[in-house]
Design an enzyme around this catalytic site. Sequence first.
Site, PDB file in Angstrom:
ATOM      1  CD  GLU A 195      -1.776  -2.334   1.594  1.00 16.45           C
ATOM      2  OE1 GLU A 195      -0.605  -2.580   1.935  1.00 16.45           O
ATOM      3  OE2 GLU A 195      -2.701  -3.187   1.661  1.00 16.45           O
ATOM      4  CG  PHE A 210      -9.236  -9.788  11.591  1.00 16.04           C
ATOM      5  CD1 PHE A 210      -7.964 -10.200  11.968  1.00 16.04           C
ATOM      6  CD2 PHE A 210      -9.556  -9.786  10.248  1.00 16.04           C
ATOM      7  CE1 PHE A 210      -7.034 -10.600  11.020  1.00 16.04           C
ATOM      8  CE2 PHE A 210      -8.629 -10.190   9.295  1.00 16.04           C
ATOM      9  CZ  PHE A 210      -7.365 -10.604   9.680  1.00 16.04           C
ATOM     10  CD  GLN A 211      -6.982  -7.433   7.949  1.00 12.77           C
ATOM     11  OE1 GLN A 211      -7.920  -7.219   7.193  1.00 12.77           O
ATOM     12  NE2 GLN A 211      -5.812  -7.905   7.534  1.00 12.77           N
ATOM     13  CE  LYS A 252     -17.126  -6.425   4.038  1.00 15.10           C
ATOM     14  NZ  LYS A 252     -16.514  -7.726   4.351  1.00 15.10           N
ATOM     15  CG  MET A 300      22.520  12.505   1.892  1.00 16.10           C
ATOM     16  SD  MET A 300      23.610  13.780   1.223  1.00 16.10           S
ATOM     17  CE  MET A 300      22.587  14.431  -0.103  1.00 16.10           C
TER      18      MET A 300
END
Lengths: 621, 92
Positions: free
Chosen positions: A82, A144-145, A194, A513
């Site tokens: 993501e 969950f999640q 949802k 760097m």
Amino acid sequence: MNLPLPTAVPSPAPEAPHPRAGEHLSGADIIVQILVDEGCEVLFGYSGGAILPVYDAIFRHNAQHLRADGSEPMPLIVPANEQGAGFMAAGHARASGKVGVAVVTSGPGATNLVTPIRDAMADSVPMLAICGQVPTAVLGSDAFQEAPVANIMASCAKHVFLVTEPEQLEATLRTAFEIARSGRPGPVVVDIPKDVQNAMLAFDGACRLPIPGYRARLRATAQSQLGEDACARFFNALAQARRPLIYAGGGVIAADASAALHEFATTFGIPVTTTLMGLGGFDTTHPLALHMLGMHGTAYANYAVEDCDFLIALGARFDDRVAGVPARFAPRAQFIAQIDIDAAEVGKVKAVDWHHVGPLRAALERLLRHGRARAAQPDFSAWHAHLAQLKRAHALDYDRDSVLIQPQAVIEAINRHTRGRAIISTGVGQHQMWAAQYFDFRAPRHWLTSGSMGTMGFGLPAAIGAQFARPDALVIDIDGDGSIRMNLGELETVTSYGLPLKIVVLNNVGDGMVRQWQKLFFDGRFSATDRSLRRKDFVMAAQADGFGWVRRLERKEDLETVIAEFLAHPGAAFLEVMIDPDAGVYPMVGPGKSYAQMITGPFIAERGESAIAPAQTADMF
Amino acid sequence: MKHTLFILLQNESGALLRVAGLFAARHCNIDTLTVATTHDPAISQLTLVMHGSTALLEQVVRQTRKLVDVLDVNTLSLVGTEQRLLALASSA
Ligand SMILES: Cc1ncc(C[n+]2csc(CCOP(=O)(O)OP(=O)(O)O)c2C)c(N)n1
Ligand SMILES: [Mg+2]
């Protein structure tokens, strides 16, 4: 703070009702309809349980509206992670000026977006993130999640909505687009449980949320015009000046003001230096251009800042990579003027003598009209001659005689083909600075780089997003071996979608760097920045992911021919260049140092009076 | 120097968090914070006391005015030993 949400208000005087107004649609279908209405051409995201209804609605929309050529009207591009989707959306937004959209699932899907959202906030990039969330019935139950996305994102984004009332969904999403693109642009996160995606709702077609405070301030800023008096004061100060300088930032690009800036600078003969974010806001090949200023700016731009007596900051915010020591920044400037869309940036770092808060393009056009009509044409020819001499005497340069391939030579070779017309993205590190220094930038939105956050891993996904925005453009990711590793999974995304992207890895076998700072401030102890024992074979990696043209360049004498072949390849091409691992980025204004203390390095002439005193800056960043 | 901020806020979910989070992120300590309802149930009034320089106050007020749910910010600052009240900034 749990009072009922204010109900949605219809938008003022809708011209014609939406063709689907009154239809009963699911929340997910409403989301897709609004994405269509807002002109969204592509989505970036990864699926999961909590976003399934939206993904299904996107699928159905694309299946029902296939174009004549068989392509989907709003393809959903799937990254490896993501974070990749977030940077693709940001790359799309930076290259096009439109709102980039990422759609992800709850919990880990959303938290993987935190870095790109913060990155977009820090660089004022308009973005919308739609996150699935657990159903409202279990919100707050450690489901969950489940992650507290609104809390997490609230400290990163321009604004966050958690939609708990299905009736608010439509107005919220439309308002989210409005917030993302208005004023100082930024990312907006909409967290959608949802059950809200599944709710059946009557589609209104125009409603928005009442955000009276935001809209009133926006209106006041948008309508604020430079008065006669303010213009007169500006031009009186300019008439006193002998050495004026424009310091232009990313605001020039966000405000679509580069044409106005060109008119303004050329009409009055005022030289222009830009920040890293401002590159492309003023054609770097123009005689009045001084390229980039700051920590790794050109020596002549930084000397010009030292010498100027009138500084005009346009959409720029005096950040620490430009004004490391604000009190000693532009020390000879008798007068500093600042124009910005964000009132909080005026005087935040450095006090100014004149300012205007409002849209930059309108302000420049107003000043231009006033100056043309009222002000005598100033004569800055002595200053121009002085700057021309600085440009000659302190031009960028590097070790041209080394047997090793110098990274700057690679950029120059590519630039001879692209001539400032390619879209360039980068990772973060030395390669980013060499790209900023040695490429020409002739137009806005051709330079995609993580400026304020400095996020390694930005380059590859941002280039993918940009290629979707500009399918016919030559898009080149100039990356570092460390940076590209961070989102290396997206190599496969390039070939899966058949993008003709060009990728260059300037491989110095480590975090160049950071090594440069370790050389300067930590006696060369390369703690955790050497990668010589790593086994990664980038060429095999690119081949494994289906790149049609892959090459490792190791001999200096092959540079020109390999670059020509690389750029001529019609499809995806991957070039790894083994560069001099000791090459440094110069000039350098050390952290906590003023421009007078700039180090120009072994290959750029210094003007004198510069003293290098390292250490004691170890706690500066 | 002590400053009192009166912030009118739309009663959105998470709005209070966004104000408090902004002060924390900008390294500005909140001494006291009270939240009250107003005659309009959609609007809350926050009264926030902080200390710091006027420059810090000015910056944090400007940042607060950028929050989408914020309707209005007013400030009062206690200046000097006479505990004189001085209005420093007014509406958004
Ligand atoms: C995500 C992230 N982690 C760490 C850093 C700190 N950092 C800045 S530059 C750099 C090294 C980058 O290495 P590479 O991509 O190979 O670029 P080079 O400097 O070698 O050109 C690091 C670790 C960062 N900017 N971003
Ligand atoms: Mg490297």
